[in-house]
Scaffold this active site. Structure first.
Site, PDB file in Angstrom:
ATOM      1  N   ARG A  95       0.794  -1.017  -0.114  1.00  0.00           N
ATOM      2  CA  ARG A  95       0.337  -0.029  -0.067  1.00  0.00           C
ATOM      3  C   ARG A  95       0.908   1.151  -0.038  1.00  0.00           C
ATOM      4  NH1 ARG A  95       2.272   2.084   3.528  1.00  0.00           N
ATOM      5  NH2 ARG A  95       0.811   3.718   3.807  1.00  0.00           N
TER       6      ARG A  95
ATOM      7  N   GLN B  89      -1.689   2.661  10.189  1.00  0.00           N
ATOM      8  CA  GLN B  89      -0.614   2.730   9.221  1.00  0.00           C
ATOM      9  C   GLN B  89       0.258   3.660   9.865  1.00  0.00           C
ATOM     10  OE1 GLN B  89      -3.532   2.859   7.786  1.00  0.00           O
ATOM     11  NE2 GLN B  89      -3.570   2.256   5.657  1.00  0.00           N
TER      12      GLN B  89
ATOM     13  N   ASP C 267      -1.983  10.831  -2.324  1.00  0.00           N
ATOM     14  CA  ASP C 267      -2.356   9.755  -3.421  1.00  0.00           C
ATOM     15  C   ASP C 267      -2.716  10.288  -4.476  1.00  0.00           C
ATOM     16  OD1 ASP C 267      -2.922   8.518  -0.627  1.00  0.00           O
ATOM     17  OD2 ASP C 267      -2.903   6.825  -1.950  1.00  0.00           O
TER      18      ASP C 267
ATOM     19  N   LYS D 285      -4.769   9.985   2.836  1.00  0.00           N
ATOM     20  CA  LYS D 285      -5.416   9.045   3.981  1.00  0.00           C
ATOM     21  C   LYS D 285      -6.464   9.764   4.651  1.00  0.00           C
ATOM     22  CE  LYS D 285      -5.007   5.648   4.539  1.00  0.00           C
ATOM     23  NZ  LYS D 285      -6.248   4.725   3.772  1.00  0.00           N
TER      24      LYS D 285
HETATM   25  O1  MRU Z   1      -4.548   3.207   2.145  1.00  0.00           O
HETATM   26  P1  MRU Z   1      -3.035   3.454   2.020  1.00  0.00           P
HETATM   27  O2  MRU Z   1      -2.357   2.767   3.349  1.00  0.00           O
HETATM   28  O3  MRU Z   1      -2.512   2.928   0.853  1.00  0.00           O
HETATM   29  O4  MRU Z   1      -3.139   4.922   2.139  1.00  0.00           O
HETATM   30  C1  MRU Z   1      -1.714   5.401   2.123  1.00  0.00           C
HETATM   31  C2  MRU Z   1      -1.723   6.818   2.159  1.00  0.00           C
HETATM   32  O5  MRU Z   1      -2.640   7.592   2.177  1.00  0.00           O
HETATM   33  C3  MRU Z   1      -0.224   7.480   1.901  1.00  0.00           C
HETATM   34  O6  MRU Z   1      -0.202   8.812   2.597  1.00  0.00           O
HETATM   35  C4  MRU Z   1      -0.091   7.901   0.427  1.00  0.00           C
HETATM   36  O7  MRU Z   1      -0.304   6.848  -0.181  1.00  0.00           O
HETATM   37  C5  MRU Z   1       1.372   8.424   0.273  1.00  0.00           C
HETATM   38  S1  MRU Z   1       2.655   7.150   0.239  1.00  0.00           S
HETATM   39  C6  MRU Z   1       3.948   7.661   0.044  1.00  0.00           C
END
Ligand code: MRU
Length: 347
Positions: A49, A199, A240, A251
């Site tokens: 992820r 996370q 993202d 997130k």
């Molecule tokens: O659901 P996830 O764990 O994939 O979400 C990850 C995030 O929101 C991170 O902050 C984002 O992907 C940036 S990773 C460098």
């Protein structure tokens, strides 16, 4: 500073492995990827992820599919690969790095259409490896440019995980912190838990601790209190997707952190590679936000944390409007408002 060299995607001896991030920090186990389907399941299930890591994973998912394809003519090979691409593209909708990596694989395949399939399969392998290697360099440069916002003795609050575990090395939000430590600056980090899947506490706290960075875990509800005490000098988060106007999708809970930062006069920075910019999408509200299984909110480790049958809303991401973003740190430099103009200039 200790060196945390674990990578979320490992290609070794011709085999593809993803570090199972659902098991961290309790257990280090690896999942072997041998088809587009196993890759799709791993991305959906958050074995791998974080936006850049998802892109890298999808590229290796294409490599797995390419090996499955047999050695027929190009048309049949491409039909197989197109199916794999569509399957992987549908695994998670929000992080644009996924479609960015898949489009890059597609372009490479189509540009080689006149070659024998065996040769194209080699090219696909080379491209997946290249995407991963380039990400390492990109994240290193985010760390270098990020020094513009780092000061000796500062304390940074981060949300979710945008570190080594979300990329190939250094990460995005954590890259300026790792680079500052390497320069000998004293930096402390507050990692908020990041409900519902933690996370922040499971992954960010783990990799910072392993790297010898001073890190404190707090629950999401403690952010305002900690800021009000004057303990936080800056927030740095990953993202993202960034829309053309500078709105940032990250997130769930990021928007709240940004609002609290504004209320306390604390700068709120976003760090991301250029592959996370989506200038074809005008505003954050145009970006599809993934909704995940309700069980993530009402159960933890199989134990119920809410009454069975209750309504649940579980969006995985939220939109932070661009006026709350102090700057965006990329591998090409630090961008400030007006984002609509400056992001185009950067690209
Ligand atoms: O659901 P996830 O764990 O994939 O979400 C990850 C995030 O929101 C991170 O902050 C984002 O992907 C940036 S990773 C460098």
């Amino acid at each position: 500073m200790r060196n945390f060299r674990v990578q979320p995607v490992v290609y070794k001896g011709g085999k593809i492995f993803f570090l199972d991030q659902t098991a961290l920090p309790a257990e280090t186990r690896w999942v072997e990827i041998d088809s587009a389907e196993t890759c799709r399941d791993a991305i959906k299930g958050l074995v791998v992820r974080g936006a850049p890591a998802i892109g890298i994973a999808a590229a290796f998912g294409m490599l797995a599919a390419s090996r499955d394809a047999g050695k027929k003519g190009f048309e049949e090979y491409w039909e197989h690969m197109k199916k794999a691409k569509d399957l992987l593209a549908a695994s998670r909708p929000t992080a644009v790095n996924l479609s960015w990596a898949l489009d890059r694989m597609e372009k490479k395949i189509l540009a080689s259409r006149d070659m024998p399939v065996e040769k194209i399969q080699e090219i696909v392998e080379g491209e997946a490896v290249k995407i991963q290697q380039e990400d390492e360099e990109v994240c290193r440069w985010i760390g270098v440019h990020g020094q513009e916002i780092m000061r000796d003795g500062m304390t940074v609050l981060t949300h979710c995980n945008a570190g080594v575990l979300a990329a190939s090395r250094y990460g995005t939000a954590l890259a300026p912190i790792y680079a500052a430590k390497e320069r000998g600056l004293r930096v402390k980090v507050f990692a908020d838990e990041t409900r519902p899947l933690l996370q922040g506490s499971r992954l960010t706290a783990y990799e910072l601790l392993e790297s010898g960075v001073d890190v404190t875990v707090i629950t999401d509800g403690m952010v305002a209190s900690v800021m009000s005490k004057g303990w936080i000098d800056a927030c740095i988060v990953g993202c993202d997707r960034v829309a053309a106007n500078g709105d940032v999708v990250n997130k769930i809970g990021t928007y709240g952190v940004a609002l609290l930062a504004r209320a306390h006069g604390i700068p709120f920075y976003v760090a991301c590679p250029l592959s996370t910019l989506d200038l074809a999408t005008p505003e954050g509200r145009n970006i599809e936000i993934e909704e995940r299984n309700p069980s993530e909110v009402i159960r933890f480790g199989g134990i119920p944390t809410a009454p069975e049958g209750v309504h649940v809303y579980n969006p995985a991401f939220d939109v932070t409007p661009h006026p709350l973003v102090s700057a965006i740190v990329t591998e090409k430099g630090v961008v400030r408002a007006p984002y609509a103009e400056n992001l185009v200039k950067l690209l």
